[in-house]
Design an enzyme around this catalytic site. Sequence first.
Site, short mmCIF file in Angstrom:
data_model
loop_
_atom_site.label_atom_id
_atom_site.label_comp_id
_atom_site.label_asym_id
_atom_site.label_seq_id
_atom_site.Cartn_x
_atom_site.Cartn_y
_atom_site.Cartn_z
N GLY A 14 0.78 -1.24 0.00
CA GLY A 14 0.00 0.00 0.00
C GLY A 14 0.81 1.28 0.00
CE LYS A 37 7.88 3.44 -7.66
NZ LYS A 37 7.43 2.77 -6.43
CG ASP A 50 3.86 3.01 -8.28
OD1 ASP A 50 2.90 2.43 -8.81
OD2 ASP A 50 4.80 2.41 -7.73
CD GLU A 109 5.30 4.71 -4.23
OE1 GLU A 109 4.94 3.53 -4.37
OE2 GLU A 109 4.70 5.67 -4.76
N GLY A 110 9.77 4.64 -2.38
CA GLY A 110 10.74 3.62 -2.72
C GLY A 110 10.15 2.49 -3.53
N GLY A 112 9.36 -1.54 -3.04
CA GLY A 112 9.38 -2.65 -2.10
C GLY A 112 9.84 -2.21 -0.72
CB ALA A 201 -9.44 -2.87 2.20
#
Length: 238
Positions: A14, A37, A50, A109-110, A112, A201
Amino acid sequence: MPVLMITGTGTEVGKTMATAALAAASLAAGRSVAVLKAAQTGVRPDEAGDAEEVARLAGPVTTAELARYPEPLAPATAARRAGRPPVHPHEIAETAAKLATEHDLVLVEGAGGLLVRFDGTGGTLADAAELLKAPVLVVAPAGLGTLNASELTARELRARKLDLLGVVIGSWPDAPDLAARCNLADLPEVTGAPLLGALPAGAGTLAPADFRAGAPGWLAPRLDGTWDAEGFRGRQAA
């Protein structure tokens, strides 16, 4: 906190939705936001990545992507197999620092987990965070198995003397099981960091207007939201 690194305890936990919620809440608070990203994998050149998904859900953010590789693998492996240059931690840090001169908040944002390799020398998102002295937000799953991965991530951050800002649950189920409910108390204990939010969710399937309206309620005040961890735990235990 001009730059915030966002990592997960693994893949598919997420991170992108959490990044979008952070961006939406910060925009609602009047901040200018950029989303970086570091390396996008498993996406064709003509597909939205992303960062674009964050912009679709959150609203008017500046997006940047350092590299894109076609196969859904760790960035270093994907770069090698594609015969393309990898992304190095110093490139991530330099790009984030430049964006920070033009925006109130930069979300990086990385890919994984924290120690996923970006290049052949073992460079990671943690290395980029060290270069920037930037805090790190960990996104974790709700259920069974999350405690071990979350604690290991927290230990690595502390070993590097990096600031673990807190933990966000990337997808809170409609009908949480016993493990998920217990983890609301156990995640802060094992990581030594506060629980700073829980996204429902399916948040990514919401219309953008609904996502933006809901985002502040999924995140704690530290992240420009209104979410209350104690109240949330109490409601889930009832």
